[in-house]
Design an enzyme around this catalytic site. Structure first.
Site, PDB file in Angstrom:
ATOM      1  N   LYS A  14       0.922  -1.617   0.056  1.00 58.57           N
ATOM      2  CA  LYS A  14       0.429  -0.321   0.688  1.00 58.57           C
ATOM      3  C   LYS A  14       0.728   1.730   0.235  1.00 58.57           C
ATOM      4  O   LYS A  14       0.797   1.886  -0.397  1.00 58.57           O
ATOM      5  CB  LYS A  14      -1.322  -0.228   0.724  1.00 58.57           C
ATOM      6  N   ARG A  89      -9.825   0.078   8.706  1.00 62.49           N
ATOM      7  CA  ARG A  89      -9.774  -1.151   8.366  1.00 62.49           C
ATOM      8  C   ARG A  89     -10.171  -1.908   9.445  1.00 62.49           C
ATOM      9  O   ARG A  89     -10.354  -2.822   9.730  1.00 62.49           O
ATOM     10  CB  ARG A  89      -8.441  -0.776   9.434  1.00 62.49           C
ATOM     11  N   ARG A 128      11.481  -5.641   5.353  1.00 63.43           N
ATOM     12  CA  ARG A 128      11.634  -4.280   5.822  1.00 63.43           C
ATOM     13  C   ARG A 128      12.127  -4.088   7.220  1.00 63.43           C
ATOM     14  O   ARG A 128      12.541  -2.944   7.329  1.00 63.43           O
ATOM     15  CB  ARG A 128       9.712  -3.616   5.496  1.00 63.43           C
ATOM     16  N   ARG A 134      10.950  -0.218  12.714  1.00 66.82           N
ATOM     17  CA  ARG A 134       9.388  -0.444  13.392  1.00 66.82           C
ATOM     18  C   ARG A 134      10.012  -1.133  13.663  1.00 66.82           C
ATOM     19  O   ARG A 134       9.954  -2.778  12.953  1.00 66.82           O
ATOM     20  CB  ARG A 134       9.416  -0.162  11.516  1.00 66.82           C
ATOM     21  N   ARG A 146      -0.697  -8.932  13.205  1.00 64.00           N
ATOM     22  CA  ARG A 146      -0.837  -8.142  12.409  1.00 64.00           C
ATOM     23  C   ARG A 146      -2.005  -8.586  11.626  1.00 64.00           C
ATOM     24  O   ARG A 146      -3.353  -8.947  11.000  1.00 64.00           O
ATOM     25  CB  ARG A 146      -0.091  -7.172  12.005  1.00 64.00           C
TER      26      ARG A 146
HETATM   27  P1  B4P Z   1       4.167  -1.256   2.113  1.00 65.69           P
HETATM   28  O1  B4P Z   1       3.559  -2.749   1.498  1.00 65.69           O
HETATM   29  O2  B4P Z   1       4.246  -0.792   1.405  1.00 65.69           O
HETATM   30  O3  B4P Z   1       3.262  -1.308   3.736  1.00 65.69           O
HETATM   31  P2  B4P Z   1       1.736  -1.593   3.517  1.00 65.69           P
HETATM   32  O4  B4P Z   1       1.569  -2.419   3.086  1.00 65.69           O
HETATM   33  O5  B4P Z   1       1.817   0.270   3.538  1.00 65.69           O
HETATM   34  O6  B4P Z   1       2.272  -1.125   5.176  1.00 65.69           O
HETATM   35  P3  B4P Z   1       1.447  -1.837   6.886  1.00 65.69           P
HETATM   36  O7  B4P Z   1      -0.273  -1.531   6.849  1.00 65.69           O
HETATM   37  O8  B4P Z   1       2.189  -2.489   7.736  1.00 65.69           O
HETATM   38  O9  B4P Z   1       1.808  -0.535   7.922  1.00 65.69           O
HETATM   39  P4  B4P Z   1       0.740   0.710   8.053  1.00 65.69           P
HETATM   40  O10 B4P Z   1       1.136   1.359   8.235  1.00 65.69           O
HETATM   41  O11 B4P Z   1      -0.420   0.686   7.707  1.00 65.69           O
HETATM   42  O12 B4P Z   1       5.973  -2.176   2.212  1.00 65.69           O
HETATM   43  C1  B4P Z   1       6.355  -3.519   2.842  1.00 65.69           C
HETATM   44  C2  B4P Z   1       7.242  -3.755   2.196  1.00 65.69           C
HETATM   45  O13 B4P Z   1       7.271  -4.565   1.063  1.00 65.69           O
HETATM   46  C3  B4P Z   1       8.397  -2.487   2.517  1.00 65.69           C
HETATM   47  O14 B4P Z   1       9.851  -3.402   2.686  1.00 65.69           O
HETATM   48  C4  B4P Z   1       8.047  -3.401   0.693  1.00 65.69           C
HETATM   49  O15 B4P Z   1       9.636  -2.115  -0.338  1.00 65.69           O
HETATM   50  C5  B4P Z   1       7.988  -4.151   0.245  1.00 65.69           C
HETATM   51  N1  B4P Z   1       7.541  -4.229  -1.199  1.00 65.69           N
HETATM   52  C6  B4P Z   1       6.784  -3.252  -1.351  1.00 65.69           C
HETATM   53  N2  B4P Z   1       6.140  -4.162  -2.721  1.00 65.69           N
HETATM   54  C7  B4P Z   1       6.802  -4.962  -2.791  1.00 65.69           C
HETATM   55  C8  B4P Z   1       6.852  -6.355  -3.954  1.00 65.69           C
HETATM   56  N3  B4P Z   1       5.773  -5.437  -5.012  1.00 65.69           N
HETATM   57  N4  B4P Z   1       7.031  -7.245  -4.165  1.00 65.69           N
HETATM   58  C9  B4P Z   1       8.263  -7.429  -3.152  1.00 65.69           C
HETATM   59  N5  B4P Z   1       8.180  -6.581  -2.114  1.00 65.69           N
HETATM   60  C10 B4P Z   1       7.387  -5.189  -1.608  1.00 65.69           C
HETATM   61  O16 B4P Z   1       0.280   0.124   9.980  1.00 65.69           O
HETATM   62  C11 B4P Z   1       0.935  -0.241  10.815  1.00 65.69           C
HETATM   63  C12 B4P Z   1       0.177  -0.092  12.527  1.00 65.69           C
HETATM   64  O17 B4P Z   1      -0.684   1.266  12.232  1.00 65.69           O
HETATM   65  C13 B4P Z   1      -0.895  -0.716  12.110  1.00 65.69           C
HETATM   66  O18 B4P Z   1      -0.625  -2.724  12.836  1.00 65.69           O
HETATM   67  C14 B4P Z   1      -1.633  -0.059  13.348  1.00 65.69           C
HETATM   68  O19 B4P Z   1      -1.359  -0.702  14.299  1.00 65.69           O
HETATM   69  C15 B4P Z   1      -1.882   0.733  13.452  1.00 65.69           C
HETATM   70  N6  B4P Z   1      -3.209   1.285  12.145  1.00 65.69           N
HETATM   71  C16 B4P Z   1      -2.496   2.536  10.831  1.00 65.69           C
HETATM   72  N7  B4P Z   1      -4.037   2.346  10.135  1.00 65.69           N
HETATM   73  C17 B4P Z   1      -4.953   2.215  11.487  1.00 65.69           C
HETATM   74  C18 B4P Z   1      -6.053   2.248  11.019  1.00 65.69           C
HETATM   75  N8  B4P Z   1      -6.578   3.086  10.461  1.00 65.69           N
HETATM   76  N9  B4P Z   1      -7.481   1.963  12.572  1.00 65.69           N
HETATM   77  C19 B4P Z   1      -6.580   1.083  12.962  1.00 65.69           C
HETATM   78  N10 B4P Z   1      -4.657   0.926  12.907  1.00 65.69           N
HETATM   79  C20 B4P Z   1      -4.231   1.690  11.669  1.00 65.69           C
END
Ligand code: B4P
Length: 191
Positions: A14, A89, A128, A134, A146
């Protein structure tokens, strides 16, 4: 306004894809994860409360996150649209978002749902964690928690939007470029 949700489990890409999509479509990026991490870095009361949930791999309570998004939407009255990343979420968050947008005579136009297998998610997040600093990416148990939160509370959000025919499923495994192109093709059909 054109408003989209980038949806998927933790580590599905994302954040990675959001950066490219906002550059191409001129949308305002609202990531609840990023907003929460800024609150933690600034050591605000909201940040301290959120940290205790995030460190365990749990979702932060709805009231906290909804209040934060509501302020962020109100602070950006002139935008062409929003890209919501990591929000909503829970179904309660989705309902609150619909109400918030209705007040602006707007709606969610499309939900792009990234499909990635759980072992690939684990691999990406642990990887990551080697460099991100993190705390929620370094511990395998927290990452599993998670993913369980996603299964139990978040995956139903896609069903909520399916009722309104707003969900497009996109394969989230493969090269970042190929996934980006698939996302753009779906957006271009709806914009
Ligand atoms: P991303 O995939 O970009 O990570 P994300 O989904 O955005 O992150 P996440 O869901 O963990 O975090 P968030 O901040 O929303 O990247 C992951 C890795 O994969 C990276 O290293 C990237 O380089 C790699 N990657 C990406 N694409 C790739 C591909 N095609 N091939 C290989 N590698 C690839 O949430 C963090 C925490 O915040 C949650 O656990 C929760 O506690 C809280 N939170 C956030 N929003 C909330 C909400 N709305 N309600 C309640 N709690 C919330």
């Amino acid at each position: 306004m054109f408003n989209l949700i980038l949806f998927g489990p933790p580590g599905s890409g994302k954040g990675t894809q959001s950066e490219r999509l906002i550059a191409k479509y001129g949308l305002k990026h609202l990531s609840t994860g990023d907003l929460l991490r800024s609150e933690i870095a600034a050591q605000t009361p909201l940040g301290l409360e959120a940290k205790s949930f995030m460190d365990k791999g749990q979702l932060v309570p709805d009231a906290v996150v909804i209040g934060m998004i509501s302020s962020a939407v109100d602070a950006n009255p002139q935008v062409q649209g929003f890209l919501f990343d990591g929000f909503p979420r829970t179904v309660a968050q989705a309902e609150a978002l619909d109400k918030l947008l209705q007040l602006k005579n707007a709606e969610i136009n499309v939900v792009l749902s990234l499909q990635v297998g759980e072992e690939e998610l684990m691999k990406r997040l642990l990887n990551r964690g080697l460099t991100s600093g993190r705390s929620d990416d370094t511990n395998e148990e927290v990452i599993r928690a998670r993913i369980v939160e996603y299964r139990n509370k978040t995956s139903v959000v896609a069903d909520y939007y399916r009722n309104f025919d707003k969900v497009e499923e996109i394969k989230g495994e493969g090269s970042v470029d190929d996934i980006f192109n698939a996302l753009c093709a779906s957006i271009d059909q709806r914009i």
